[in-house]
Design a protein around this motif. Structure first.
Motif: not given
Ligand SMILES: *Cc1c(COP(=O)(O)O)cnc(C)c1O
Length: 390
Positions: A1-30
């Motif tokens: 077994m070779t070392t994987p390109v990424r570590s298990k802790e940094k598993f790259l989740v397929f299709g993971s969305p970019a969530i930013e502060n503006a929508e977090i604040q907007e949800v909190v306001a709601s």
């Protein structure tokens, strides 16, 4: 077994969305306002989205599946009516047709564009055909000149599945505005997200009103207005509707995601081009270049793994990429591969050979706007490692 390109802790989740502060604040306001359900933020999201697309009416719902279901009902389809669609799609496209009581008819795709082949559509038209439901696969527009011509000639309804196609354009026109209805998804892996969520675009006021009613129990007045300060209002149930409304918590996310639709698109285009360059000399199939006078939404970057050329099977490739801690996807096995449709409609994968072949060789690589340059390098490195050492 070779070392994987990424570590298990940094598993790259397929299709993971970019969530930013503006929508977090907007949800909190709601949440602080106490207004969680359908209300002003859904109304704003609808308004922003129809402005972005240049359509007259937008009705937000809780999924694209619901959007498709209600569009087919609003199109007036009855049991026995046939809807022609593609086998290279998510099961929801076909299920929505069935839920609406109509009969799905699938026709094969063009192997280059991976979109429904207009010639095959025409060949499957019968006296029962009432609608065509094309999917702009991966964000690449279907041949809308040919499809619209068929729709016109046979007096059919046109319902576009735009789950991949928020930014898609064809000869200057925006996907979702060609026919009677355009259906969008804001599911977590899509180009912009609301968690779960969907939306119908239409230019027909009557259809928009009917979809709004059908999406909220068949009640004749918007429920959220019932709880306003203008005094109690009775509602009337005028149809047996569904519970498909979008919540303000979702609308709050969507408003800010939509503001970033263009920079996100640019980032995905950049990643797409990096992949194209990096994989040019590998024995894998790459996606076709976008056609002139169109805009590709770059929703999916799909490569073809043909074992005869690569020495590794598609499923072997999926497993090896996962072992490198890179998440991958399959879009899609032909719908004719699934037992339910085989048993119910007698579909066989062999009857749609292009969709079958692609479905058995295709792999989707991560293409989220959230990916850093380092993430992209990891994906490239992992693909090269898996292909070269197999
Ligand atoms: C995601 C998707 C759907 C369903 O969208 P939901 O919002 O999850 O219901 C329908 N069609 C296609 C092509 C999709 O990719």
């Amino acid at each position: 077994m070779t070392t994987p390109v990424r570590s298990k802790e940094k598993f790259l989740v397929f299709g993971s969305p970019a969530i930013e502060n503006a929508e977090i604040q907007e949800v909190v306001a709601s949440m602080k306002s106490g207004w969680l359900g359908t209300g002003p933020k859904v109304a704003q999201f609808e308004n922003d989205f129809k402005t972005y697309k240049g359509a007259k009416y937008a009705v937000a719902v809780n999924s694209c599946t619901a959007a498709l279901h209600l569009s087919i009902l609003a199109a007036g389809l009855k049991p026995g009516d046939e809807v022609i669609t593609t086998p290279l799609t998510f099961c929801a496209t076909v299920n929505a047709i069935i839920h609406a009581g109509a009969t799905p008819v699938v026709v094969d795709i063009d192997p280059l564009t991976m979109n429904i082949d207009p010639k095959q559509v025409e060949a499957k038209i019968t006296s029962k055909t009432r609608a065509i439901l094309p999917v702009h696969f991966a964000g690449r527009p279907c041949n809308m000149d040919a499809l619209c011509e068929i729709v016109e000639r046979y007096k059919l309804k046109l319902i576009e599945d735009c789950a991949h196609a928020i930014e898609t354009e064809y000869k200057g026109r925006k996907a979702g505005t060609f026919g009677d209805f355009g259906c969008f998804s804001f599911y977590v892996t899509k180009n912009i997200v609301t968690g779960e969520g969907g939306l119908v675009l239409t230019n027909c006021e009557e259809d928009a009103a009917r979809i709004k009613i059908l999406g909220l129990h068949g009640m004749s007045k918007d429920a959220w207005k019932r709880f306003g300060d203008e005094g109690y209002k009775h509602y009337q149930v005028v149809e047996c509707g569904f519970k498909y409304n979008m919540m303000d918590l979702q609308g709050a996310i969507g408003i800010h995601q939509l503001e970033r639709v263009e920079p996100y698109w640019q980032r995905r285009q950049e990643i797409w081009q990096k992949y194209n360059q990096a994989f040019a000399n590998l024995p894998i199939g790459l996606p076709a270049e976008p056609e002139p006078d169109t805009r590709h939404a770059y929703h999916l970057y799909t490569v073809m793994v043909d074992e005869a050329k690569t020495g590794i099977s598609r499923d072997g490739f999926l497993n090896r990429m996962t072992a490198e801690n890179i998440g991958v996807g399959v879009h899609y096995l032909s719908v004719a591969e699934h037992p339910y449709y085989q048993q119910t409609f007698g579909w066989k994968p062999e009857d749609y050979p292009n969709a079958m072949g692609i479905g058995r060789q295709t792999v989707s690589l991560p293409l989220s706007a959230k990916l850093t340059d380092e993430d992209v390098e990891d994906v490239i490195w992992a693909v090269k490692k898996v292909i070269k050492h197999s």
